[in-house]
Design an enzyme around this catalytic site. Sequence first.
Site, PDB file in Angstrom:
ATOM      1  N   GLU A  95       1.198 -39.227  11.003  1.00  0.00           N
ATOM      2  CA  GLU A  95       1.900 -39.678  12.209  1.00  0.00           C
ATOM      3  C   GLU A  95       1.090 -40.740  12.935  1.00  0.00           C
ATOM      4  O   GLU A  95      -0.136 -40.751  12.857  1.00  0.00           O
ATOM      5  CB  GLU A  95       2.118 -38.493  13.157  1.00  0.00           C
ATOM      6  N   ASP A  96       1.773 -41.596  13.658  1.00  0.00           N
ATOM      7  CA  ASP A  96       1.051 -42.578  14.459  1.00  0.00           C
ATOM      8  C   ASP A  96       0.538 -41.976  15.765  1.00  0.00           C
ATOM      9  O   ASP A  96      -0.571 -42.265  16.180  1.00  0.00           O
ATOM     10  CB  ASP A  96       1.916 -43.825  14.732  1.00  0.00           C
ATOM     11  N   ASP A  99       2.483 -37.080  21.156  1.00  0.00           N
ATOM     12  CA  ASP A  99       2.717 -37.244  22.592  1.00  0.00           C
ATOM     13  C   ASP A  99       2.985 -35.856  23.179  1.00  0.00           C
ATOM     14  O   ASP A  99       2.048 -35.102  23.435  1.00  0.00           O
ATOM     15  CB  ASP A  99       3.882 -38.225  22.770  1.00  0.00           C
ATOM     16  N   PHE A 148       1.325 -46.720  28.139  1.00  0.00           N
ATOM     17  CA  PHE A 148       2.329 -47.138  27.162  1.00  0.00           C
ATOM     18  C   PHE A 148       1.673 -48.031  26.119  1.00  0.00           C
ATOM     19  O   PHE A 148       1.280 -49.156  26.409  1.00  0.00           O
ATOM     20  CB  PHE A 148       3.491 -47.864  27.832  1.00  0.00           C
ATOM     21  N   ARG A 161       5.460 -53.782  16.572  1.00  0.00           N
ATOM     22  CA  ARG A 161       4.958 -52.847  15.553  1.00  0.00           C
ATOM     23  C   ARG A 161       3.895 -53.497  14.659  1.00  0.00           C
ATOM     24  O   ARG A 161       2.995 -52.838  14.167  1.00  0.00           O
ATOM     25  CB  ARG A 161       6.106 -52.356  14.658  1.00  0.00           C
TER      26      ARG A 161
HETATM   27  C1  PRP Z   1       7.032 -41.301  18.041  1.00  0.00           C
HETATM   28  C2  PRP Z   1       5.935 -40.877  17.104  1.00  0.00           C
HETATM   29  C3  PRP Z   1       6.229 -39.423  16.864  1.00  0.00           C
HETATM   30  C4  PRP Z   1       6.814 -38.990  18.178  1.00  0.00           C
HETATM   31  C5  PRP Z   1       5.758 -38.333  18.977  1.00  0.00           C
HETATM   32  O1  PRP Z   1       8.137 -41.662  17.270  1.00  0.00           O
HETATM   33  O2  PRP Z   1       5.945 -41.611  15.905  1.00  0.00           O
HETATM   34  O3  PRP Z   1       7.141 -39.233  15.813  1.00  0.00           O
HETATM   35  O4  PRP Z   1       7.296 -40.164  18.837  1.00  0.00           O
HETATM   36  O5  PRP Z   1       6.271 -37.868  20.184  1.00  0.00           O
HETATM   37  P1  PRP Z   1       6.260 -36.349  20.615  1.00  0.00           P
HETATM   38  O6  PRP Z   1       4.886 -35.809  20.352  1.00  0.00           O
HETATM   39  O7  PRP Z   1       6.582 -36.423  22.079  1.00  0.00           O
HETATM   40  O8  PRP Z   1       7.314 -35.609  19.839  1.00  0.00           O
HETATM   41  P2  PRP Z   1       9.386 -42.461  17.842  1.00  0.00           P
HETATM   42  O9  PRP Z   1      10.444 -41.465  18.225  1.00  0.00           O
HETATM   43  O10 PRP Z   1       8.921 -43.419  18.881  1.00  0.00           O
HETATM   44  O11 PRP Z   1       9.967 -43.205  16.562  1.00  0.00           O
HETATM   45  P3  PRP Z   1       9.395 -44.455  15.739  1.00  0.00           P
HETATM   46  O12 PRP Z   1       8.104 -43.990  15.093  1.00  0.00           O
HETATM   47  O13 PRP Z   1      10.455 -44.732  14.737  1.00  0.00           O
HETATM   48  O14 PRP Z   1       9.184 -45.600  16.714  1.00  0.00           O
END
Ligand code: PRP
Length: 172
Positions: A95-96, A99, A148, A161
């Site tokens: 995962e990136d 949050d 952010f 990105r």
């Molecule tokens: C981001 C990130 C995780 C998630 C983390 O994805 O890549 O999947 O949010 O958030 P959390 O801990 O609050 O659940 P995003 O929904 O932004 O999708 P993307 O990677 O396609 O931009």
Amino acid sequence: MALRTLISEERIQTRIREIAAQIDTDYPEGTLYLVCILKGACFFLADLARAVRRDTYLDFMSISSYGKEKTSSGEVKIIKDLDISLEGADVLIVEDIIDTGITLNYLTALLKTRRPKSVRVAALLDKTSRRVRPVDAAYVGFEIPDEFVVGYGLDFAEKYRNLREVCVLEPE
Ligand code: PRP
């Protein structure tokens, strides 16, 4: 809006090499199944997969976009599921960012139902102060403050990105 570099390209790449070395030590043998959560983790997956010195399988999962489909029950909607079976596999979810933790809390539990040998999490960034659900991440690149951030896979309305560094997006 202005971009302020939070984590440089060099720091990211150095940290990924450290994490990869740790992964090579932690998993003594066998194929490692790297599960990339689209879209944000695509660059982390690409760099991490090439930094480890072991056999890997790569697969991709797409989930509902940020904040929209997450219910208060913590359920996350899966848009695209994996192609490969995880039975008996050492699985590393890539995962990136962590949050609230809702996504990874759900996905970890889900993938554990598929009878893998092990499931661990590697996340490049961790906003620990935002946590709502617990996530036990074996590998974390950087803990970051609640700002952010964009770049290295992370977007603002799909933009930024492809930045090589992680930046804070802030008003000028
Ligand atoms: C981001 C990130 C995780 C998630 C983390 O994805 O890549 O999947 O949010 O958030 P959390 O801990 O609050 O659940 P995003 O929904 O932004 O999708 P993307 O990677 O396609 O931009």
